[in-house]
Design a protein around this motif. Structure first.
Motif, PDB file in Angstrom:
ATOM      1  N   SER A 156      -5.708  -0.296  13.890  1.00 54.30           N
ATOM      2  CA  SER A 156      -7.043  -0.477  14.461  1.00 54.30           C
ATOM      3  C   SER A 156      -7.679  -1.762  13.944  1.00 54.30           C
ATOM      4  O   SER A 156      -7.283  -2.303  12.901  1.00 54.30           O
ATOM      5  CB  SER A 156      -7.928   0.715  14.097  1.00 54.30           C
ATOM      6  OG  SER A 156      -8.119   0.787  12.689  1.00 54.30           O
ATOM      7  N   ASP A 157      -8.688  -2.234  14.677  1.00 58.53           N
ATOM      8  CA  ASP A 157      -9.378  -3.460  14.272  1.00 58.53           C
ATOM      9  C   ASP A 157     -10.052  -3.306  12.919  1.00 58.53           C
ATOM     10  O   ASP A 157     -10.132  -4.270  12.143  1.00 58.53           O
ATOM     11  CB  ASP A 157     -10.420  -3.833  15.331  1.00 58.53           C
ATOM     12  CG  ASP A 157      -9.779  -4.305  16.628  1.00 58.53           C
ATOM     13  OD1 ASP A 157      -8.594  -4.666  16.598  1.00 58.53           O
ATOM     14  OD2 ASP A 157     -10.466  -4.293  17.665  1.00 58.53           O
ATOM     15  N   SER A 158     -10.550  -2.108  12.623  1.00 60.45           N
ATOM     16  CA  SER A 158     -11.227  -1.899  11.336  1.00 60.45           C
ATOM     17  C   SER A 158     -10.272  -2.085  10.170  1.00 60.45           C
ATOM     18  O   SER A 158     -10.672  -2.562   9.100  1.00 60.45           O
ATOM     19  CB  SER A 158     -11.844  -0.499  11.288  1.00 60.45           C
ATOM     20  OG  SER A 158     -10.841   0.497  11.451  1.00 60.45           O
ATOM     21  N   VAL A 159      -9.010  -1.723  10.356  1.00 58.63           N
ATOM     22  CA  VAL A 159      -8.015  -1.924   9.303  1.00 58.63           C
ATOM     23  C   VAL A 159      -7.589  -3.381   9.249  1.00 58.63           C
ATOM     24  O   VAL A 159      -7.518  -3.991   8.173  1.00 58.63           O
ATOM     25  CB  VAL A 159      -6.789  -1.016   9.535  1.00 58.63           C
ATOM     26  CG1 VAL A 159      -5.704  -1.309   8.506  1.00 58.63           C
ATOM     27  CG2 VAL A 159      -7.194   0.449   9.461  1.00 58.63           C
ATOM     28  N   MET A 160      -7.327  -3.978  10.396  1.00 61.67           N
ATOM     29  CA  MET A 160      -6.889  -5.371  10.440  1.00 61.67           C
ATOM     30  C   MET A 160      -7.953  -6.316   9.892  1.00 61.67           C
ATOM     31  O   MET A 160      -7.631  -7.352   9.294  1.00 61.67           O
ATOM     32  CB  MET A 160      -6.532  -5.766  11.871  1.00 61.67           C
ATOM     33  CG  MET A 160      -5.333  -5.027  12.442  1.00 61.67           C
ATOM     34  SD  MET A 160      -3.790  -5.378  11.559  1.00 61.67           S
ATOM     35  CE  MET A 160      -3.584  -7.127  11.917  1.00 61.67           C
ATOM     36  N   LEU A 163      -0.311  -6.561   6.552  1.00 61.41           N
ATOM     37  CA  LEU A 163      -1.121  -6.508   7.770  1.00 61.41           C
ATOM     38  C   LEU A 163      -0.742  -7.617   8.734  1.00 61.41           C
ATOM     39  O   LEU A 163      -0.661  -7.403   9.949  1.00 61.41           O
ATOM     40  CB  LEU A 163      -2.611  -6.618   7.415  1.00 61.41           C
ATOM     41  CG  LEU A 163      -3.279  -5.400   6.782  1.00 61.41           C
ATOM     42  CD1 LEU A 163      -4.742  -5.691   6.516  1.00 61.41           C
ATOM     43  CD2 LEU A 163      -3.146  -4.180   7.675  1.00 61.41           C
ATOM     44  N   GLY A 164      -0.516  -8.816   8.200  1.00 59.48           N
ATOM     45  CA  GLY A 164      -0.185  -9.935   9.067  1.00 59.48           C
ATOM     46  C   GLY A 164       1.146  -9.783   9.762  1.00 59.48           C
ATOM     47  O   GLY A 164       1.299 -10.164  10.924  1.00 59.48           O
ATOM     48  N   TRP A 165       2.118  -9.196   9.066  1.00 57.45           N
ATOM     49  CA  TRP A 165       3.459  -9.082   9.632  1.00 57.45           C
ATOM     50  C   TRP A 165       3.659  -7.797  10.419  1.00 57.45           C
ATOM     51  O   TRP A 165       4.289  -7.805  11.476  1.00 57.45           O
ATOM     52  CB  TRP A 165       4.498  -9.147   8.515  1.00 57.45           C
ATOM     53  CG  TRP A 165       4.670 -10.502   7.925  1.00 57.45           C
ATOM     54  CD1 TRP A 165       3.790 -11.545   7.973  1.00 57.45           C
ATOM     55  CD2 TRP A 165       5.793 -10.977   7.197  1.00 57.45           C
ATOM     56  NE1 TRP A 165       4.283 -12.628   7.308  1.00 57.45           N
ATOM     57  CE2 TRP A 165       5.516 -12.316   6.817  1.00 57.45           C
ATOM     58  CE3 TRP A 165       6.996 -10.419   6.813  1.00 57.45           C
ATOM     59  CZ2 TRP A 165       6.402 -13.084   6.076  1.00 57.45           C
ATOM     60  CZ3 TRP A 165       7.883 -11.177   6.078  1.00 57.45           C
ATOM     61  CH2 TRP A 165       7.586 -12.495   5.713  1.00 57.45           C
ATOM     62  N   MET A 166       3.133  -6.685   9.894  1.00 58.39           N
ATOM     63  CA  MET A 166       3.449  -5.395  10.494  1.00 58.39           C
ATOM     64  C   MET A 166       2.274  -4.749  11.210  1.00 58.39           C
ATOM     65  O   MET A 166       2.476  -3.830  12.001  1.00 58.39           O
ATOM     66  CB  MET A 166       3.979  -4.448   9.407  1.00 58.39           C
ATOM     67  CG  MET A 166       5.223  -4.957   8.720  1.00 58.39           C
ATOM     68  SD  MET A 166       5.852  -3.851   7.429  1.00 58.39           S
ATOM     69  CE  MET A 166       6.290  -2.419   8.395  1.00 58.39           C
ATOM     70  N   GLY A 167       1.050  -5.210  10.914  1.00 54.90           N
ATOM     71  CA  GLY A 167      -0.112  -4.604  11.554  1.00 54.90           C
ATOM     72  C   GLY A 167      -0.068  -4.635  13.070  1.00 54.90           C
ATOM     73  O   GLY A 167      -0.277  -3.605  13.725  1.00 54.90           O
ATOM     74  N   PRO A 168       0.215  -5.799  13.682  1.00 56.55           N
ATOM     75  CA  PRO A 168       0.301  -5.830  15.148  1.00 56.55           C
ATOM     76  C   PRO A 168       1.423  -4.954  15.695  1.00 56.55           C
ATOM     77  O   PRO A 168       1.263  -4.320  16.734  1.00 56.55           O
ATOM     78  CB  PRO A 168       0.552  -7.312  15.455  1.00 56.55           C
ATOM     79  CG  PRO A 168       0.006  -8.047  14.282  1.00 56.55           C
ATOM     80  CD  PRO A 168       0.286  -7.160  13.107  1.00 56.55           C
ATOM     81  N   ALA A 169       2.548  -4.914  15.007  1.00 53.60           N
ATOM     82  CA  ALA A 169       3.654  -4.082  15.477  1.00 53.60           C
ATOM     83  C   ALA A 169       3.313  -2.601  15.419  1.00 53.60           C
ATOM     84  O   ALA A 169       3.728  -1.810  16.266  1.00 53.60           O
ATOM     85  CB  ALA A 169       4.910  -4.359  14.666  1.00 53.60           C
ATOM     86  N   LEU A 170       2.511  -2.214  14.412  1.00 56.34           N
ATOM     87  CA  LEU A 170       2.101  -0.817  14.278  1.00 56.34           C
ATOM     88  C   LEU A 170       0.841  -0.500  15.069  1.00 56.34           C
ATOM     89  O   LEU A 170       0.391   0.652  15.076  1.00 56.34           O
ATOM     90  CB  LEU A 170       1.864  -0.495  12.790  1.00 56.34           C
ATOM     91  CG  LEU A 170       3.089  -0.611  11.879  1.00 56.34           C
ATOM     92  CD1 LEU A 170       2.695  -0.355  10.431  1.00 56.34           C
ATOM     93  CD2 LEU A 170       4.178   0.363  12.308  1.00 56.34           C
ATOM     94  N   GLU A 171       0.262  -1.515  15.695  1.00 59.20           N
ATOM     95  CA  GLU A 171      -0.951  -1.344  16.503  1.00 59.20           C
ATOM     96  C   GLU A 171      -2.079  -0.713  15.682  1.00 59.20           C
ATOM     97  O   GLU A 171      -2.745   0.229  16.118  1.00 59.20           O
ATOM     98  CB  GLU A 171      -0.656  -0.517  17.747  1.00 59.20           C
ATOM     99  CG  GLU A 171       0.397  -1.133  18.650  1.00 59.20           C
ATOM    100  CD  GLU A 171       0.681  -0.303  19.890  1.00 59.20           C
ATOM    101  OE1 GLU A 171      -0.191   0.505  20.273  1.00 59.20           O
ATOM    102  OE2 GLU A 171       1.757  -0.456  20.474  1.00 59.20           O
TER     103      GLU A 171
END
Length: 550
Positions: A500-504, A490-498
């Motif tokens: 949702s906030d609920s997942v992050m 999540l930390g590395w790829m979550g922002p790149a995959l955009e």
């Protein structure tokens, strides 16, 4: 006739066949044990690229916007360090740029975990010796582990190639091979580490360090030079992850860098096979040296023993964070210089590091990377408790005047306070590198130090989760690695995959302010500390009530 045929087979050939006896059975056992972990890894890696295409298509829906994005990204060393160079402005090339570097890293991590679990860990626990008493060859365990890794990386390659085939089959195949071969190369290096070391913890540490060095070399080289416009930087060529990048999927593919990765994989696997035939089961080439006849003053108590067992990992991680912090800091200056009116660029950087200025946002992103990586150290430190149990080294201590909580505390002090030291050292190195580059050392040094130490509450949550599993559900304590993998992904790829906030928000790091530069409130720190205390207390209560070794 049978006797005559057997006589024609050379002793060397018969020995090779005997060395591989039972490989099929061990492979089925390995796949059975990894029936959950391996499919999760494969699906997450294989489907990431295809899911990224749709997001990029909606965000950058015109050739002009994609061309502008590529120009902006390649124009700044900070973003090149994070994602690598963008070689073209097609959707396929942008997908490779956005997630390609992360896919190769996670394929490497998946591979080293699988190999070490089915080689050195099997020997350390004594299971391999029991199996070797049957009709199991000397190299059967290593072969089955490498075959399991090959199956996993092959599946990842096929999923990536199939998922991106709509953007062009050649580029999809190149990316799939780059990721799969990278996984095999680091799997081979992990197999070598398993032969050299005497325990799985050290083998994982050495293999992870190899991945970390390769990643930092790739980042430093990409930050120093835009490889999309030349032959590339020498630091990138020193990294196997750089070879995968310079294969250039979807941008006039170059296949010979993939051949370099394949050669590395073959050479490391051949070396592992050679070493496996030169040692006994359970032995290693670099065994622990005998200690002095009399214990020193630091070994006079259980806390001294805990420090002795944990200090090597602490020193190694601290040295790694000095190196990584200095590199990240030195490439962070100048993110604002190319911003202009590019909302696309601002959105990408700020999704990683917050809504402050781009320099601070990039620093915050690097601090987040260091924090999530350190979860590997804290988890390993706590799991050392379980290792002491399963190796029956805890019982002799507890048979003396040592209580369970005191014994556990001898390891937990390092697990909880070690990250304070490592983050402080890494933060100082980050601030020093950035302060020197920006010409503002006096202000940036304390800001980067504070930003690094702010990661502690989230780190301690993961530490306490591991302690809870060890104390309450020791049989499933290895599941802590699933939490670590999820948080790192999540930390590395979550922002790149955009995502949702609920997942992050399932990651404790997502609840922390993005420092330096973000607004600081006490609430998230207090809630994370409270959650950490509750989980740790539950783990200690469970450890006090259950059977040791149970």
């Amino acid at each position: 006739m049978t006797a005559v045929a057997d006589a024609r087979v050379s002793p060397r050939a018969r020995g090779s066949a005997h060395d591989l006896a039972g490989t099929g059975t061990l492979l089925r056992l390995a796949l059975r044990r990894d029936r959950i972990m391996m499919p999760v890894w494969v699906l997450c890696l294989g489907l990431t690229a295809s899911s990224t295409v749709g997001r990029l298509k909606s965000a950058y829906d015109t050739p002009a916007r994609r061309a502008s994005l590529v120009e902006d990204m390649n124009g700044n060393g900070s973003t090149r360090a994070l994602f690598g160079a963008a070689f073209d402005d097609t959707l396929g090339a942008l997908t490779v740029w956005r997630v390609g570097a992360f896919l190769t890293v996670f394929a490497a991590i998946m591979s080293l975990l699988i190999v070490i679990r089915h080689t050195r860990e099997e020997e350390e626990t004594g299971r391999q010796e029991a199996l070797s008493a049957g009709m199991v060859g000397r190299r059967a365990g290593l072969t089955s582990a490498l075959l399991a890794v090959a199956i996993a990386n092959g599946a990842v390659t096929l999923l990536i190639a199939g998922g991106l085939a709509g953007q062009g089959g050649t580029g999809a195949l190149a990316l799939g091979l780059a990721v799969g071969l990278s996984g095999m190369a680091f799997g081979g290096l992990a197999a070598v580490a398993a032969q050299l070391t005497e325990n799985a913890r050290l083998a994982r540490g050495l293999s992870s360090a190899a991945v970390g060095v390769a990643f930092v070399l790739r980042m430093a080289g990409d930050a120093a030079e835009d490889g999309s416009r030349g032959s590339g930087h020498v630091l990138v060529w020193l990294s196997p992850l750089g070879w995968a990048e310079y294969a250039r999927p979807y941008a006039d593919e170059r296949w010979w860098p993939l051949l370099l990765i394949a050669v590395l994989a073959a050479a490391s696997i051949a070396l592992a096979y050679s070493l496996a035939g030169r040692r006994d089961v359970g032995a290693s080439f670099y065994a622990t040296r005998p200690g002095p006849p009399a214990a020193g003053p630091l070994l006079s108590g259980v806390y001294g023993l805990g420090w002795r067992l944990q200090r090597g990992a602490l020193f190694g991680w601290a040295a790694g964070f000095v190196f990584a912090g200095a590199i990240f800091g030195s490439i962070s200056d100048g993110a604002d210089d190319f911003l202009g009116d590019s909302d696309q660029t601002r959105d990408i950087i700020q999704r990683m590091g917050g809504a402050q200025g781009l320099n601070d946002a990039f620093l915050a992103a690097m601090v987040g990377v260091l924090g999530t990586i350190l979860t590997v150290y804290t988890t390993t430190s706590v799991l050392r408790l379980r290792g002491e149990e399963t190796d029956q080294r805890a019982e002799p201590l507890l048979a003396n005047a040592v209580g369970r909580l005191r014994w556990a505390g001898s390891h937990l002090v390092i697990a909880y306070l070690g990250p304070v030291v490592i983050l402080a050292i890494g933060g100082l190195a980050l601030g020093l590198g950035y302060g020197v580059a920006a010409g503002d050392l006096a202000d940036q040094l304390p800001r980067c130090l504070g930003a690094s130490l702010a990661q502690l509450p989230a780190l301690w949550v993961l530490t306490s989760v591991t302690l809870f599993l060890v104390g309450v559900m020791p049989k499933y304590s290895a599941a802590a690695w699933a939490f670590v993998g999820w948080v790192v992904a999540l930390g590395w790829m979550g922002p790149a995959l955009e995502l949702s906030d609920s997942v992050m928000d399932t990651s404790p790091f997502s609840h922390l302010p993005k420092l330096p530069g973000d607004e600081v409130t006490a609430a998230p720190f207090l809630w994370l500390l409270l959650l950490s205390v509750v989980l740790a207390a539950g783990g200690l209560v469970g450890m006090r009530r259950r059977d040791i070794g149970g």
